[in-house]
Design an enzyme around this catalytic site. Structure first.
Site, PDB file in Angstrom:
ATOM      1  N   CYS A  89       0.577  -8.063   5.328  1.00  0.00           N
ATOM      2  CA  CYS A  89       0.220  -6.664   5.127  1.00  0.00           C
ATOM      3  C   CYS A  89      -1.200  -6.494   4.593  1.00  0.00           C
ATOM      4  O   CYS A  89      -1.713  -7.331   3.873  1.00  0.00           O
ATOM      5  CB  CYS A  89       1.228  -6.000   4.201  1.00  0.00           C
ATOM      6  SG  CYS A  89       2.840  -5.770   5.008  1.00  0.00           S
ATOM      7  N   ASP A  90      -1.784  -5.403   5.032  1.00  0.00           N
ATOM      8  CA  ASP A  90      -3.023  -4.828   4.558  1.00  0.00           C
ATOM      9  C   ASP A  90      -4.061  -5.799   4.017  1.00  0.00           C
ATOM     10  O   ASP A  90      -4.673  -6.527   4.772  1.00  0.00           O
ATOM     11  CB  ASP A  90      -2.695  -3.718   3.545  1.00  0.00           C
ATOM     12  CG  ASP A  90      -2.073  -2.524   4.269  1.00  0.00           C
ATOM     13  OD1 ASP A  90      -0.869  -2.590   4.535  1.00  0.00           O
ATOM     14  OD2 ASP A  90      -2.790  -1.575   4.579  1.00  0.00           O
ATOM     15  N   LYS A  91      -4.260  -5.876   2.692  1.00  0.00           N
ATOM     16  CA  LYS A  91      -5.364  -6.673   2.144  1.00  0.00           C
ATOM     17  C   LYS A  91      -5.101  -8.159   2.182  1.00  0.00           C
ATOM     18  O   LYS A  91      -6.024  -8.953   2.008  1.00  0.00           O
ATOM     19  CB  LYS A  91      -5.663  -6.268   0.688  1.00  0.00           C
ATOM     20  CG  LYS A  91      -5.881  -4.797   0.467  1.00  0.00           C
ATOM     21  CD  LYS A  91      -6.754  -4.165   1.519  1.00  0.00           C
ATOM     22  CE  LYS A  91      -6.335  -2.760   1.857  1.00  0.00           C
ATOM     23  NZ  LYS A  91      -4.944  -2.481   2.046  1.00  0.00           N
TER      24      LYS A  91
ATOM     25  N   ASP B  95       0.809  -1.207   0.000  1.00  0.00           N
ATOM     26  CA  ASP B  95       0.000   0.000   0.000  1.00  0.00           C
ATOM     27  C   ASP B  95       0.846   1.262   0.000  1.00  0.00           C
ATOM     28  O   ASP B  95       0.488   2.270  -0.614  1.00  0.00           O
ATOM     29  CB  ASP B  95      -0.935   0.011   1.214  1.00  0.00           C
ATOM     30  CG  ASP B  95      -2.164  -0.849   0.977  1.00  0.00           C
ATOM     31  OD1 ASP B  95      -2.071  -1.794   0.181  1.00  0.00           O
ATOM     32  OD2 ASP B  95      -3.209  -0.574   1.581  1.00  0.00           O
TER      33      ASP B  95
ATOM     34  N   GLU C  20      -6.845   4.684  -0.613  1.00  0.00           N
ATOM     35  CA  GLU C  20      -6.468   5.270   0.668  1.00  0.00           C
ATOM     36  C   GLU C  20      -5.955   6.681   0.444  1.00  0.00           C
ATOM     37  O   GLU C  20      -5.323   6.972  -0.565  1.00  0.00           O
ATOM     38  CB  GLU C  20      -5.385   4.426   1.351  1.00  0.00           C
ATOM     39  CG  GLU C  20      -5.909   3.122   1.901  1.00  0.00           C
ATOM     40  CD  GLU C  20      -4.874   2.384   2.743  1.00  0.00           C
ATOM     41  OE1 GLU C  20      -5.288   1.558   3.557  1.00  0.00           O
ATOM     42  OE2 GLU C  20      -3.667   2.635   2.563  1.00  0.00           O
TER      43      GLU C  20
ATOM     44  N   SER D 208      -5.537   5.350   5.123  1.00  0.00           N
ATOM     45  CA  SER D 208      -4.514   4.453   5.645  1.00  0.00           C
ATOM     46  C   SER D 208      -4.601   4.437   7.161  1.00  0.00           C
ATOM     47  O   SER D 208      -4.984   5.421   7.798  1.00  0.00           O
ATOM     48  CB  SER D 208      -3.135   4.948   5.212  1.00  0.00           C
ATOM     49  OG  SER D 208      -2.122   4.354   5.991  1.00  0.00           O
TER      50      SER D 208
ATOM     51  N   CYS E 215       4.647  -2.136   8.522  1.00  0.00           N
ATOM     52  CA  CYS E 215       5.053  -0.819   9.035  1.00  0.00           C
ATOM     53  C   CYS E 215       4.732  -0.657  10.520  1.00  0.00           C
ATOM     54  O   CYS E 215       3.684  -1.069  10.988  1.00  0.00           O
ATOM     55  CB  CYS E 215       4.407   0.275   8.215  1.00  0.00           C
ATOM     56  SG  CYS E 215       4.908   0.248   6.479  1.00  0.00           S
TER      57      CYS E 215
END
Length: 550
Positions: free
Chosen positions: A119-121, A78, A442, A466, A191
């Site tokens: 991470c994320d998705k 992202d 985002e 985000s 992150c």
């Protein structure tokens, strides 16, 4: 065994020959086949080390009597996708991940799955697949990044995004920005703050689908992460033996626990989308008002970046998610009888202790008496909108300002960088929802530049933010502009009220005027007319239902 469909009987002679071609012998095929879904790639810092995690998980499976079989999943970074057309693919990739895991698992006849996201998705995508497949599954992630050090303080990628605004405002030199960008991300891992990836990895523990420490043990603690992965490999064999499946774990109580902890730690606003989508796959409805109902009764007891200065490593050293849950259970906020991959939640957290009260506050003395996310409604958001209240300063919790409207994130960011946005404005970014974006981009670039320039403004969007965003930033405004929602009808100069304590998002325009504007509104042409995103735009539902595909 479920895998017998690909390895037992005379009609499976050819199937067995193909397994033999891969180096699996007759003894291997007598054991349960466990898919190891590894989202390793060389673009996401949170995934660059996942080969080691997969190898450890395979050791755990093999030691416990199974045959591990590795296969890949995609992932989008992202941070690297942010601020350009690539971000349109981020949320949309969640559906591709879920579909691909389902495809390989069903085609291969696996008895169980070890899912390795970070991470994320990728985390919600794999959890959606687990709920959809409903075969034994366990999640083990790669862990969070350590913070970097810059001028004597801990920093992460969010400070790098904010640096653009500071540089434009003359508050940071080019040399300082170059030094920051070299130091803020010191190594592998998701992150370092409580952004979307780390929130979802933490909530995987709370949902019961991952082991304690999944969300907080740093990626750089390689021994601890490998041990966690080996244990996950052993756990999947127990789940297969006892036929414990995701829908046995992903119950209404599990989702209520996840929402409660999300509110208690001030997690990413993206969790509203992802938990709703995972629940949908599990056959459970969790309407947006439930998030607000739970937020109202849940104290906010951690203050992690971007809302504070602590990072995930600090939460780990303070006792981790188990300690947070134990603390919240003192107010009877946790369903202790909810099932996890290792037994009842109450057994898991009963001995967890808070080791640092500066990181995890008590429920009697929280940072705030209410949770970190608020659900807003009003004539601007008839369905709902969401704001990460924990990252909003006290003097911005109620804010009224003048609308400046932009039909894309790029246009808004250009205006902010050019100095067109001033204190007292409300930046409106629309046509960035699931259908309009498409893909619900985002908005970290505009929010970071606003923060970097020190502006006192609001921002509303039918896109999303985000987990690193901060400030009076309201996203997921539904219905979205592309569907003719009220956000499409705002005009420059209109007055907008953001009232987080009262849960209101209001456009100070009469109903008659809004009806007149609605009658004159025409749906614009799609921004993308070909390829995957064009299909996604036609199939996706509203953010208020998790932006799942029809």
């Amino acid at each position: 065994m479920r895998s017998d469909i690909v390895k037992q009987g005379a009609t499976r002679c050819a199937h067995r020959s193909l397994f033999h071609a891969n180096g699996y012998g007759p003894e291997d095929l007598k054991k349960p086949l466990i898919g190891i879904c590894n989202s390793f790639n060389e673009i996401i810092p949170g995934h660059i080390h996942l080969r080691e995690i997969a190898d450890a998980a395979k050791l755990g499976v093999a030691a416990a009597g199974g045959t591990p079989v590795e296969f890949p999943a995609i992932g989008v970074c992202d941070g690297i996708a942010m601020g350009h057309q690539g971000m349109k693919y981020s949320l949309a990739s969640r559906e591709l991940i879920a579909d691909s895991v389902e495809s390989v698992a069903m085609a291969s006849g696996f008895d169980g799955l070890v899912l390795i996201p970070n991470c994320d998705k990728v985390v919600p995508g794999m959890l959606m697949a687990a709920a959809r497949l409903n075969i034994p599954c366990v999640v083990v992630s790669g862990g969070p990044m350590l913070p970097g050090r810059f001028k004597g303080r801990d920093v992460s990628v969010s400070q790098a995004f904010e640096a653009a605004g500071k540089y434009a405002a003359g508050e940071m030199s080019a040399e300082e920005m170059a030094e920051l960008e070299e130091k803020c991300c010191p190594g592998c891992g998701s992150c370092a703050g409580l952004f979307t990836a780390n929130t979802m990895n933490s909530l995987s523990e709370v949902l019961g689908m991952a082991l304690p420490g999944n969300g907080t043990i740093p990626a750089a603690y390689t021994g601890a992460r490998r041990l966690l992965a080996k244990r996950a490999g052993a756990v999947i064999m127990d789940l297969v033996k006892n036929d414990i499946k995701p829908r046995d774990i992903l119950t209404r109580k599990a989702f209520e626990n996840a929402i409660t902890v999300d509110m208690g730690i001030g997690g990413s606003s993206n969790t509203v989308l992802h938990l709703t989508a995972i629940a949908h796959e599990a056959g459970i409805e969790i309407p947006a008002p439930l998030f607000d109902e739970i937020s109202r009764r849940t104290p906010y007891i951690t203050k992690l970046s971007p809302g504070g200065t602590h990072h995930m490593v600090d939460l780990e050293e303070a006792g981790g998610i188990s300690a947070v849950m134990n603390e919240l259970s003192k107010k009877d906020l946790i369903h202790l009888d909810a099932l996890t991959v290792t037994g009842p939640m109450g057994e898991r957290i009963k001995n967890a202790k808070v080791l640092d009260r500066s990181v995890i506050h008590s429920v009697e003395e929280p940072y705030r008496k209410e949770g970190g996310i608020a659900i807003l409604k009003g004539n601007l958001a008839p369905d709902y909108a969401v704001v990460k209240a924990s990252a909003v300063k006290d003097d911005m919790l109620t804010y009224e300002g003048t609308a400046k409207c932009y039909d894309s994130e790029t246009a808004a960011c250009d205006a902010i960088m050019a100095g067109d946005i001033v204190d007292g404005d409300v930046v409106v970014i629309r046509y960035e929802g699931p259908k309009g974006g498409p893909g619900m981009q985002e908005m970290l670039n505009p929010t970071a530049v606003i923060t970097g320039r020190g502006l006192k403004v609001g921002l509303i969007t039918d896109g999303r933010f985000s987990g690193a965003s901060q400030g009076a930033c309201v996203g997921h405004v539904s219905p979205e502009a592309m569907e003719g929602g009220p956000i499409a009808l705002i005009e420059d100069g209109d007055t907008i009220l953001i009232d987080i304590p009262s849960r209101k998002l209001e456009l100070k325009v009469s109903d008659e005027e809004l009806a007149k504007r609605k009658a004159a509104w025409k749906q614009p042409e799609p921004k993308i007319k070909h390829g995957y995103l064009s299909r996604y735009a036609k199939l996706t539902t509203s953010a208020s239902t998790g932006a799942v595909l029809k």
